[in-house]
Design a protein around this motif. Structure first.
Motif, short mmCIF file in Angstrom:
data_model
loop_
_atom_site.label_atom_id
_atom_site.label_comp_id
_atom_site.label_asym_id
_atom_site.label_seq_id
_atom_site.Cartn_x
_atom_site.Cartn_y
_atom_site.Cartn_z
N ALA A 26 -2.96 -6.02 8.77
CA ALA A 26 -1.68 -5.77 8.08
C ALA A 26 -1.91 -5.53 6.60
CB ALA A 26 -0.74 -6.95 8.30
N ARG A 27 -2.82 -6.29 6.02
CA ARG A 27 -3.12 -6.10 4.60
C ARG A 27 -3.68 -4.71 4.34
NH1 ARG A 27 -7.15 -10.15 1.23
NH2 ARG A 27 -6.90 -9.19 -0.82
N ALA A 28 -4.56 -4.25 5.23
CA ALA A 28 -5.11 -2.90 5.09
C ALA A 28 -4.01 -1.85 5.25
CB ALA A 28 -6.22 -2.68 6.12
N THR A 29 -3.08 -2.11 6.18
CA THR A 29 -1.97 -1.17 6.38
C THR A 29 -1.08 -1.11 5.15
OG1 THR A 29 -2.00 -1.60 8.77
CG2 THR A 29 0.00 -0.60 7.85
N VAL A 30 -0.77 -2.28 4.57
CA VAL A 30 0.07 -2.32 3.37
C VAL A 30 -0.61 -1.56 2.23
CG1 VAL A 30 0.99 -3.84 1.58
CG2 VAL A 30 1.30 -4.42 3.98
N ALA A 31 -1.92 -1.76 2.10
CA ALA A 31 -2.65 -1.04 1.04
C ALA A 31 -2.58 0.47 1.26
CB ALA A 31 -4.10 -1.51 1.00
N GLN A 32 -2.69 0.89 2.53
CA GLN A 32 -2.61 2.31 2.83
C GLN A 32 -1.23 2.86 2.53
OE1 GLN A 32 -5.09 4.34 3.73
NE2 GLN A 32 -3.68 6.06 3.66
N LEU A 33 -0.18 2.09 2.89
CA LEU A 33 1.18 2.53 2.61
C LEU A 33 1.44 2.61 1.10
CD1 LEU A 33 3.18 0.51 5.29
CD2 LEU A 33 2.68 2.95 5.29
N ALA A 34 0.89 1.65 0.35
CA ALA A 34 1.05 1.69 -1.10
C ALA A 34 0.37 2.92 -1.69
CB ALA A 34 0.47 0.41 -1.72
N ALA A 35 -0.82 3.25 -1.16
CA ALA A 35 -1.50 4.45 -1.63
C ALA A 35 -0.71 5.70 -1.29
CB ALA A 35 -2.91 4.52 -1.03
#
Length: 392
Positions: A185-194
């Motif tokens: 989920a943390r990786a997904t949030v980082a991707q969405l932020a990017a």
């Protein structure tokens, strides 16, 4: 002394990641040592084989069975190294342990009852919760039934331990699964932020370059028409082109760094110049009263004005444009409203373009709304944002 981000990164490097493959030799060593400590319960079967209480054939068979049991158990424990096992493979390995543990304990004696501890640990750590809830008590029941054949007292003392350790491992297994899900989920949030940052940059560059390049194109055409007969006026247009180009370069640099917030007063002044250069008669208000207006609100309206004027110049074919900045009292509270109306066609498209789509997203982030469409005598764009800062 306050620790900086480098200290946090260094601390993360020292932490062994739960449920993930080791990244280096140190993490591998820590995991191997941690798992190796729990192999202490194999002391009884090994001691039983070493004492020579069994025939040579039974000793060889017991050694092979114990090696197979330990190999399968360690495969389950290290299942996340390399390519993780599928659910079917995990179930098959659990079934092998479930056959070897009672078979070895029944044929070789009570010293082998400790294998049920590993069976229970494997069930609790690797099986889904619903399956583990019945597999662990089943392991305890089989342990007791096998113990009736060899040593009921020993079996009775191990049943509670097997069940407690198994259910404790369900908590550990759930912690591992939750940790893995949180990391994903943390990786997904980082991707969405990017992705959001790329979208913001795309909107900014579209608004900046669309407006500036349209103005440069218009002034270049004017300079080309004036050049034969009016070189002085053509030179003035070229000077304006240079000024607009330099300002566009500054705007792009500021937008890329994320610091730029356009000011409404500056955009109103630029609107007058852009519309006049396009041959559009403009009614543009003077510097508006923006006392008490949040910077985010002003910035959103400035972007809206820039996009609206760019559309008038490039697409509408209008020869008249009226710009108004008004304070309104709405059901949601006081709002600042920008209205840009022209007598053109609004452009050839049948739906909103990239500019209006990006502008709608920008206004929504500021808690505002956008209305754009054809009216009786032309095209109108109305952008409205709350005068209070957005709660988001």
């Amino acid at each position: 002394m306050t620790e900086g981000p480098w200290a946090d990164e260094a601390r993360q490097e020292r932490v062994v990641r739960i449920g993930w493959p080791p990244r280096n030799r140190r993490e591998l060593t820590v995991k191997v040592l941690w798992i190796g400590v729990w192999l202490v319960f194999l002391g009884s079967p090994i001691h039983d084989l070493a004492n020579g209480h069994h025939s040579s054939r039974a000793t060889v068979a017991g050694s092979i069975g114990l090696a197979a049991f330990v190999g399968v158990y360690l495969s389950l424990v290290f299942r996340n190294m390399g390519r993780p096992f599928s659910g079917r493979v995990v179930g098959t390995l659990i079934a092998i342990l479930g056959v070897l543990a009672p078979l070895l304990a029944y044929t070789l004696g009570s010293a082998w009852l400790g294998l049920f501890i590993y069976l229970s640990v494997a069930c609790g750590a690797t099986l889904p919760l619903r399956a583990a809830y019945w597999a662990i008590p089943a392991s305890g029941a089989v342990l007791y039934l096998v113990g009736l054949h060899s040593d009921e007292k020993e079996a009775r003392s191990l049943v509670l331990l097997v069940i407690l350790i198994g259910f404790a491992m369900t908590g550990v297994g759930q912690l591992v699964r939750t940790t893995i899900e949180l990391r994903k989920a943390r990786a997904t949030v980082a991707q969405l932020a990017a992705n959001e940052e790329r979208l913001r940059l795309a909107r900014d560059l579209h608004d900046l370059l669309g407006h500036s390049l349209s103005l440069i194109t218009l002034k270049s055409e004017l300079a080309g028409r004036m050049l034969p007969d009016h070189p002085d006026k053509a030179a003035q247009q070229v000077a304006d082109i240079e000024q607009v180009s330099r300002q566009a370069l500054v705007d792009v640099r500021e937008a890329v760094t994320g610091y730029r917030r356009p000011r409404l007063a500056a955009e109103l002044a630029g609107t007058q110049v852009a519309l006049a250069a396009a041959g559009v008669v403009a009614e543009v208000p003077g510097e508006p009263d923006l006392a008490g207006i949040p910077e985010e609100t002003e910035s959103a309206l400035a972007w809206a004005l820039r996009e609206a004027v760019t559309n008038v110049v490039r697409h509408s074919g209008a020869d008249r444009c009226v710009v108004q900045v008004l304070r309104r009292q709405t059901l949601d509270g006081p709002a600042l409203e920008l209205c840009v109306e022209d007598n053109g066609s609004g452009g050839p498209g049948t739906g909103p373009g990239n500019g209006l789509t990006g502008l709608t997203e920008r206004l929504e982030k500021a808690g505002g709304t956008l209305e754009a469409g054809r009216v009786k005598h032309g095209f109108r764009l109305v952008a409205r944002v709350p005068m209070a800062a957005s709660a988001d």
